[in-house]
Design an enzyme around this catalytic site. Sequence first.
Site: not given
Ligand code: NAD
Length: 261
Positions: A111, A129, A66, A140, A161, A199, A114, A137
């Site tokens: 989800q 998420h 990582r 705990c 812990c 999403t 960031d 941790c």
């Molecule tokens: P996903 O990547 O599966 O899907 C993203 C969705 O956003 C798609 O349906 C797409 O069409 C849509 N999209 C793209 N551009 C857009 C916009 N400008 N406005 C509105 N919608 C738009 O993402 P998800 O459904 O969140 O699930 C996947 C996982 O991705 C989650 O577990 C999340 O933790 C993780 N993730 C998070 C981040 C972040 O925190 N920014 C970034 C990448 C992935």
Amino acid sequence: MDSINAAADILAASEYAIALTGAGLSAESGIPTFRGQDGLWTKYGQPSNLSYRAFSQDPQGWWERRLSDEDTPGNPTYDLKDAVDNAVPNPGHLAVAELETMGVVKSVITQNVDGLHSRAGSRNLLEIHGNRSYLRCISCGSRKPRATYIISDLPPVCPRCGGIIKMDTVMFGEPIPSATLEACSAEVQRCDAMLLVGTSGAVSPAAQFPLLARERGARIIEVNPVPTQLTPAAHVVVSGPAGEVMPSLAHAIRTRAIRSR
Ligand code: NAD
């Protein structure tokens, strides 16, 4: 515009609306999604170090990979860290926060990892998420900002812990912390409207939330530029980028509130 007005009607009439957001909401802040065009997995494939099993079997090796990935361009961990470190909330995040301030949206389940919702001003926020700027941790469950840890020995251990520390972000195969999941379920049970923003509906359990809410009679609104697995469950679909749609939606609701005074 018709769909924005239809969405505004639902939200303005709701007693307890909640939002469920995903990576698409942060796309206009420069943070790539996982799936779809320009998605990190589309570019690199799904990385194996996202799996909880890999972490549990060898936490030291996981941390070594990582930290190396975070410092080495050309992999999804580097790209995501670089993008999140440089991102600021966009008009979509600000509009979600404004809907909460207006009293229209009662809570946000995201989800996203960031942290941009809280920076935009969302307060009643459930990060299902986790948050990538926190560590947690596994024994705990205590969470602290990563910046407050000096990571020297690997894996890092909990000062409280002695348990093993991992990123707060929930990995594939890792149970979602039970308090967070219970809080999300309570919001889903209670809501009479759910606003889905950015999403894909590909990740469970969040993908089930709109279906469960709809079964109980909640109205579902989807904001996304393209159809998703959740589109068939939506009563109203507003097709477009969140950074444009969400401010228009907030404006439409603000206008209704002023008219009804
Ligand atoms: P996903 O990547 O599966 O899907 C993203 C969705 O956003 C798609 O349906 C797409 O069409 C849509 N999209 C793209 N551009 C857009 C916009 N400008 N406005 C509105 N919608 C738009 O993402 P998800 O459904 O969140 O699930 C996947 C996982 O991705 C989650 O577990 C999340 O933790 C993780 N993730 C998070 C981040 C972040 O925190 N920014 C970034 C990448 C992935």
